[in-house]
Design a protein around this motif. Structure first.
Motif, PDB file in Angstrom:
ATOM      1  N   TYR A  69      25.449  51.992 -31.339  1.00  0.00           N
ATOM      2  CA  TYR A  69      26.227  50.788 -31.009  1.00  0.00           C
ATOM      3  C   TYR A  69      25.288  49.744 -30.415  1.00  0.00           C
ATOM      4  CZ  TYR A  69      29.865  54.365 -31.303  1.00  0.00           C
ATOM      5  OH  TYR A  69      30.674  55.390 -31.714  1.00  0.00           O
ATOM      6  N   PRO A  70      24.576  49.008 -31.236  1.00  0.00           N
ATOM      7  CA  PRO A  70      23.539  48.091 -30.740  1.00  0.00           C
ATOM      8  C   PRO A  70      24.070  46.908 -29.937  1.00  0.00           C
ATOM      9  CG  PRO A  70      23.852  47.848 -33.116  1.00  0.00           C
ATOM     10  CD  PRO A  70      24.619  49.053 -32.710  1.00  0.00           C
ATOM     11  N   ASN A  71      25.370  46.646 -29.995  1.00  0.00           N
ATOM     12  CA  ASN A  71      25.910  45.503 -29.254  1.00  0.00           C
ATOM     13  C   ASN A  71      26.348  45.856 -27.834  1.00  0.00           C
ATOM     14  OD1 ASN A  71      25.621  43.572 -31.334  1.00  0.00           O
ATOM     15  ND2 ASN A  71      27.445  44.357 -32.355  1.00  0.00           N
ATOM     16  N   ILE A  72      26.213  47.119 -27.465  1.00  0.00           N
ATOM     17  CA  ILE A  72      26.541  47.526 -26.097  1.00  0.00           C
ATOM     18  C   ILE A  72      25.400  47.136 -25.157  1.00  0.00           C
ATOM     19  CG2 ILE A  72      26.768  49.561 -24.600  1.00  0.00           C
ATOM     20  CD1 ILE A  72      28.401  50.887 -26.700  1.00  0.00           C
ATOM     21  N   GLN A  73      25.756  46.755 -23.955  1.00  0.00           N
ATOM     22  CA  GLN A  73      24.755  46.514 -22.908  1.00  0.00           C
ATOM     23  C   GLN A  73      24.942  47.542 -21.809  1.00  0.00           C
ATOM     24  OE1 GLN A  73      25.069  43.132 -20.118  1.00  0.00           O
ATOM     25  NE2 GLN A  73      22.975  42.632 -20.673  1.00  0.00           N
ATOM     26  N   SER A 114      37.251  43.845 -28.105  1.00  0.00           N
ATOM     27  CA  SER A 114      36.202  43.637 -29.098  1.00  0.00           C
ATOM     28  C   SER A 114      36.080  44.816 -30.052  1.00  0.00           C
ATOM     29  CB  SER A 114      34.857  43.386 -28.412  1.00  0.00           C
ATOM     30  OG  SER A 114      34.836  42.122 -27.807  1.00  0.00           O
ATOM     31  N   SER A 115      36.284  46.021 -29.535  1.00  0.00           N
ATOM     32  CA  SER A 115      36.182  47.181 -30.415  1.00  0.00           C
ATOM     33  C   SER A 115      37.281  47.159 -31.471  1.00  0.00           C
ATOM     34  CB  SER A 115      36.263  48.477 -29.602  1.00  0.00           C
ATOM     35  OG  SER A 115      37.544  48.643 -29.027  1.00  0.00           O
ATOM     36  N   VAL A 116      38.451  46.653 -31.105  1.00  0.00           N
ATOM     37  CA  VAL A 116      39.534  46.499 -32.076  1.00  0.00           C
ATOM     38  C   VAL A 116      39.165  45.443 -33.106  1.00  0.00           C
ATOM     39  CG1 VAL A 116      41.935  45.784 -32.371  1.00  0.00           C
ATOM     40  CG2 VAL A 116      41.305  47.272 -30.479  1.00  0.00           C
ATOM     41  N   ALA A 117      38.431  44.427 -32.668  1.00  0.00           N
ATOM     42  CA  ALA A 117      38.029  43.355 -33.576  1.00  0.00           C
ATOM     43  C   ALA A 117      36.979  43.809 -34.576  1.00  0.00           C
ATOM     44  CB  ALA A 117      37.492  42.163 -32.779  1.00  0.00           C
ATOM     45  N   GLY A 118      36.444  45.016 -34.395  1.00  0.00           N
ATOM     46  CA  GLY A 118      35.551  45.565 -35.408  1.00  0.00           C
ATOM     47  C   GLY A 118      34.151  45.887 -34.945  1.00  0.00           C
ATOM     48  N   SER A 119      33.792  45.567 -33.702  1.00  0.00           N
ATOM     49  CA  SER A 119      32.443  45.854 -33.224  1.00  0.00           C
ATOM     50  C   SER A 119      32.517  46.350 -31.792  1.00  0.00           C
ATOM     51  CB  SER A 119      31.560  44.609 -33.294  1.00  0.00           C
ATOM     52  OG  SER A 119      30.271  44.856 -32.788  1.00  0.00           O
ATOM     53  N   LEU A 120      31.957  47.533 -31.539  1.00  0.00           N
ATOM     54  CA  LEU A 120      31.993  48.085 -30.203  1.00  0.00           C
ATOM     55  C   LEU A 120      30.957  47.360 -29.352  1.00  0.00           C
ATOM     56  CD1 LEU A 120      32.332  51.864 -29.389  1.00  0.00           C
ATOM     57  CD2 LEU A 120      31.394  50.194 -27.813  1.00  0.00           C
ATOM     58  N   VAL A 121      31.444  46.560 -28.429  1.00  0.00           N
ATOM     59  CA  VAL A 121      30.568  45.806 -27.533  1.00  0.00           C
ATOM     60  C   VAL A 121      31.065  45.984 -26.109  1.00  0.00           C
ATOM     61  CG1 VAL A 121      30.123  44.096 -29.328  1.00  0.00           C
ATOM     62  CG2 VAL A 121      31.886  43.647 -27.625  1.00  0.00           C
ATOM     63  N   GLY A 122      30.348  45.374 -25.199  1.00  0.00           N
ATOM     64  CA  GLY A 122      30.750  45.420 -23.801  1.00  0.00           C
ATOM     65  C   GLY A 122      29.639  45.979 -22.938  1.00  0.00           C
ATOM     66  N   THR A 123      29.844  45.875 -21.635  1.00  0.00           N
ATOM     67  CA  THR A 123      28.867  46.351 -20.661  1.00  0.00           C
ATOM     68  C   THR A 123      29.384  47.620 -20.003  1.00  0.00           C
ATOM     69  OG1 THR A 123      28.087  44.112 -20.198  1.00  0.00           O
ATOM     70  CG2 THR A 123      27.625  45.790 -18.535  1.00  0.00           C
ATOM     71  N   MET A 166      42.150  33.389 -34.523  1.00  0.00           N
ATOM     72  CA  MET A 166      40.996  33.436 -33.626  1.00  0.00           C
ATOM     73  C   MET A 166      40.507  34.865 -33.492  1.00  0.00           C
ATOM     74  SD  MET A 166      42.020  30.913 -30.455  1.00  0.00           S
ATOM     75  CE  MET A 166      43.602  31.684 -30.152  1.00  0.00           C
ATOM     76  N   THR A 167      39.193  35.078 -33.679  1.00  0.00           N
ATOM     77  CA  THR A 167      38.584  36.376 -33.410  1.00  0.00           C
ATOM     78  C   THR A 167      37.238  36.136 -32.753  1.00  0.00           C
ATOM     79  OG1 THR A 167      37.520  36.469 -35.579  1.00  0.00           O
ATOM     80  CG2 THR A 167      39.689  37.506 -35.368  1.00  0.00           C
ATOM     81  N   SER A 168      36.819  37.061 -31.907  1.00  0.00           N
ATOM     82  CA  SER A 168      35.533  36.902 -31.230  1.00  0.00           C
ATOM     83  C   SER A 168      35.090  38.247 -30.696  1.00  0.00           C
ATOM     84  CB  SER A 168      35.642  35.899 -30.066  1.00  0.00           C
ATOM     85  OG  SER A 168      36.469  36.415 -29.052  1.00  0.00           O
ATOM     86  N   LEU A 169      33.801  38.311 -30.343  1.00  0.00           N
ATOM     87  CA  LEU A 169      33.269  39.464 -29.632  1.00  0.00           C
ATOM     88  C   LEU A 169      33.242  39.094 -28.160  1.00  0.00           C
ATOM     89  CD1 LEU A 169      30.316  40.544 -31.949  1.00  0.00           C
ATOM     90  CD2 LEU A 169      32.670  41.369 -31.938  1.00  0.00           C
ATOM     91  N   LEU A 170      33.956  39.838 -27.350  1.00  0.00           N
ATOM     92  CA  LEU A 170      34.096  39.489 -25.945  1.00  0.00           C
ATOM     93  C   LEU A 170      32.977  40.106 -25.119  1.00  0.00           C
ATOM     94  CD1 LEU A 170      37.947  39.864 -25.463  1.00  0.00           C
ATOM     95  CD2 LEU A 170      36.632  37.963 -26.380  1.00  0.00           C
ATOM     96  N   SER A 220      31.480  55.677 -24.815  1.00  0.00           N
ATOM     97  CA  SER A 220      30.438  56.053 -25.775  1.00  0.00           C
ATOM     98  C   SER A 220      29.167  56.522 -25.067  1.00  0.00           C
ATOM     99  CB  SER A 220      30.119  54.875 -26.703  1.00  0.00           C
ATOM    100  OG  SER A 220      29.561  53.788 -25.979  1.00  0.00           O
ATOM    101  N   LEU A 221      28.791  55.850 -23.985  1.00  0.00           N
ATOM    102  CA  LEU A 221      27.597  56.272 -23.255  1.00  0.00           C
ATOM    103  C   LEU A 221      27.834  57.607 -22.546  1.00  0.00           C
ATOM    104  CD1 LEU A 221      24.748  55.875 -22.268  1.00  0.00           C
ATOM    105  CD2 LEU A 221      25.620  54.439 -20.416  1.00  0.00           C
TER     106      LEU A 221
END
Length: 415
Positions: free
Chosen positions: A232-236, A198-207, A1-5, A402-403
Motif C-alpha cells: 500500500y504505497p499511499n500509506i504514511q 479513501s479506501s472505499v474510494a479505491g486506494s488504501l491511504v491514510g496515516t 466528487m471523489t478524492s483521496l483523503l 494493514s500495518l
C-alpha cells in the motif's frame, strides 16, 4: 466528487464538528426539513451544513432525490464515526455533570457548544501539548494575544479555569485534562475516517501512528513497515519513540494507534487490548575483540567486574536483570552508562573494556553481521513478553489495520 483523503482532510473535518451533527441528523431523519426540526435549524441551514462538509472532504455523502437525503456508502461510514464522536462527547459531558453535583460551576450549555467547535478544541489541544501560547498560536496560525484571549473567553463561558499560568508555562487543570483527552479521541476518529473513506474510494491511504520501545525499532518494525508500504504505497507511517508510560498515555488518548511494548510491573491494562506477540530475551553483548568474546559459561559475577552499559534505572529490562543478580546472590553491576540508543551503544562497545545488556531482537542484525558478539553467560534466561497494545474501544482505520497485520506476520514464527 471523489478524492483521496489525507490528514489535512481529517483536520478540515474536525473544524466542521458543528456541521457533523447535521450530517448525523440528516441521515437519521431522511430530509433537511425533519433534521432542521430536530436541531431547531432551518432546512436551508441543514442543506448548507451538509454541503460544507462535502466540500471540505471532496466527497458526496448523500443521494438527493424525491425520497429526501439518503446517505451513500461514504455517508454511512462517516455517520458511524460521528456516532463514536458523540459517544466521546457524552462521556465528557457526563464527567462534568457529575463534577457539577460536587460543587463545580461548569456551564453545561457552554460545554456542549465548546464540544462542537473544532477550532476551540484544537486550541486547547495545542496549549496542552506545547504548554505555551506562542507555539500553540503558531500551530493555529493566529497571534499569541489572540490565542490568549480565546482561552480567556472559553474559560469565562465555561465558568472554570482550564490552565494554570506560571513561570514554567501552562499546566492543564484536571477539568482541562479530561476535556482534552476526549477531544483527542474525537480527532483520532476523524483521522481514521479519512483513511476509511479513501479506501472505499479505491486506494488504501491514510496515516497510521505506531509507538515503540527500542527493541522493535531495528528489526521488527522496519520489516513490517517495508512490507506494508510495498503493498500500500499511499500509506504514511509515523513512529513515536518515548518511554512506555508516555506511549500508553498517547494510546489512551487516540494519538497513537498501537504500541509495541513490554508490559511490566505497574502496567494497568484497563481499557486496552493486550496481544502477546513473542518472547524476547535479554543478552550481554560486546565487541568481537573483547577479552570475554568466545569464552563459554561465564558467571554473572565475572560479568559484574566489567564496565557495563545498562538499560535505564527502573525500566522493565533493568529490573529483571537486577532480580537475576539477586537470585545469584551477587550485587548488580553499577551502570557506567545508561542508554537504549543503539548507535551510542555500538560506539561505546568499540572500547574493549565495556559490555552491554540489551534486547536480543534489538541487536540481532549486529550479531548476525559480526559487528557485535554475544557473551555466553551461565544464568537462567531473562525473558519478557513483547505485546501489541491497542485501545479497546477504538475501531482502527484500514491503514492502521494493514500495518498491524504486517507486524503480526513479521513476529509470527514460520509454520
Amino acid at each position: 466528487m471523489t478524492s483521496l483523503l489525507d490528514d489535512e482532510a481529517a483536520e478540515r473535518m474536525f473544524l466542521q464538528l458543528h456541521n457533523l451533527r447535521i450530517i448525523a441528523s440528516a441521515a437519521a431523519c431522511g430530509s433537511a426539513t425533519a433534521a432542521g426540526h430536530l436541531l431547531f435549524k432551518s432546512a436551508s441551514t441543514i442543506t448548507r451544513g451538509i454541503g460544507e462538509v462535502e466540500q471540505a472532504i471532496g466527497l458526496t455523502l448523500f443521494e438527493r432525490g424525491p425520497a429526501g437525503f439518503i446517505p451513500n456508502l461514504y455517508g454511512r461510514i462517516l455517520v458511524e464515526r460521528i456516532r463514536r464522536i458523540r459517544d466521546e462527547m457524552d462521556l465528557v459531558e457526563g464527567e462534568f455533570v457529575r463534577a457539577k453535583t460536587k460543587g463545580s460551576r461548569v456551564s453545561t450549555g457552554a460545554l456542549s457548544y465548546l464540544l462542537h467547535s473544532g477550532r476551540k478544541l484544537l486550541l486547547l489541544i495545542h496549549l496542552a501539548d506545547k504548554r505555551n501560547f506562542a507555539d500553540a498560536a503558531g500551530q493555529l496560525k493566529v497571534t499569541q494575544s489572540g490565542a490568549s484571549m480565546a482561552l480567556g473567553r472559553i474559560e469565562d463561558s465555561l465558568g472554570v479555569r482550564l490552565f494554570f499560568r506560571g513561570m514554567q508555562g501552562l499546566t492543564p487543570t484536571d477539568e482541562a485534562s479530561k476535556l482534552i483527552l476526549h477531544a483527542k479521541r474525537m480527532r483520532a476518529e476523524l483521522r481514521h475516517a479519512a483513511s476509511e473513506l479513501s479506501s472505499v474510494a479505491g486506494s488504501l491511504v491514510g496515516t497510521t501512528i505506531i509507538g515503540t520501545l527500542p527493541m522493535a525499532r531495528t528489526d521488527i518494525l522496519p520489516r513490517a513497515i517495508g512490507r506494508c508500504l510495498a503493498r500500500y504505497p499511499n500509506i504514511q507511517v509515523q513512529t513515536v519513540e518515548a518511554p512506555g508510560a508516555v506511549l500508553i498515555s498517547q494510546l489512551r488518548s487516540g494519538e497513537i494507534d498501537a504500541v509495541l511494548s513490554v508490559p511490566g510491573p505497574g502496567f494497568e491494562p484497563a481499557g486496552l487490548l493486550v496481544e502477546p506477540l513473542f518472547r524476547d530475551e535479554l543478552v550481554v553483548v560486546a565487541s568481537p575483540t573483547h577479552p570475554l568474546a568466545g569464552r563459554r559459561g561465564l558467571t554473572l559475577a565475572e560479568i559484574a567486574t566489567w564496565k557495563c552499559i545498562l538499560p535505564r534505572r527502573h525500566s522493565v529490562s533493568r529490573t529483571m536483570f537486577e532480580r537475576a543478580c539477586d537470585d545469584e546472590g551477587i550485587k548488580p553491576p553499577k551502570a557506567a552508562v545508561e542508554t537504549a540508543d543503539l548507535l551510542l551503544m555500538r560506539l561505546l562497545l568499540a572500547d574493549r573494556e565495556m559490555l552491554a545488556l540489551t534486547s536480543l531482537s534489538y541487536v540481532q542484525y549486529e550479531l548476525t553481521a559480526g559487528i557485535l558478539s554475544r557473551i555466553d553467560v551461565r544464568m537462567t534466561p531473562i525473558e519478557r513478553d513483547v505485546a501489541l497494545l491497542r485501545r479497546d474501544a477504538m475501531t482502527l482505520s484500514p491503514a492502521a489495520t494493514s500495518l498491524i497485520d504486517e507486524i503480526r506476520a513479521t513476529t509470527c514464527p514460520p509454520a
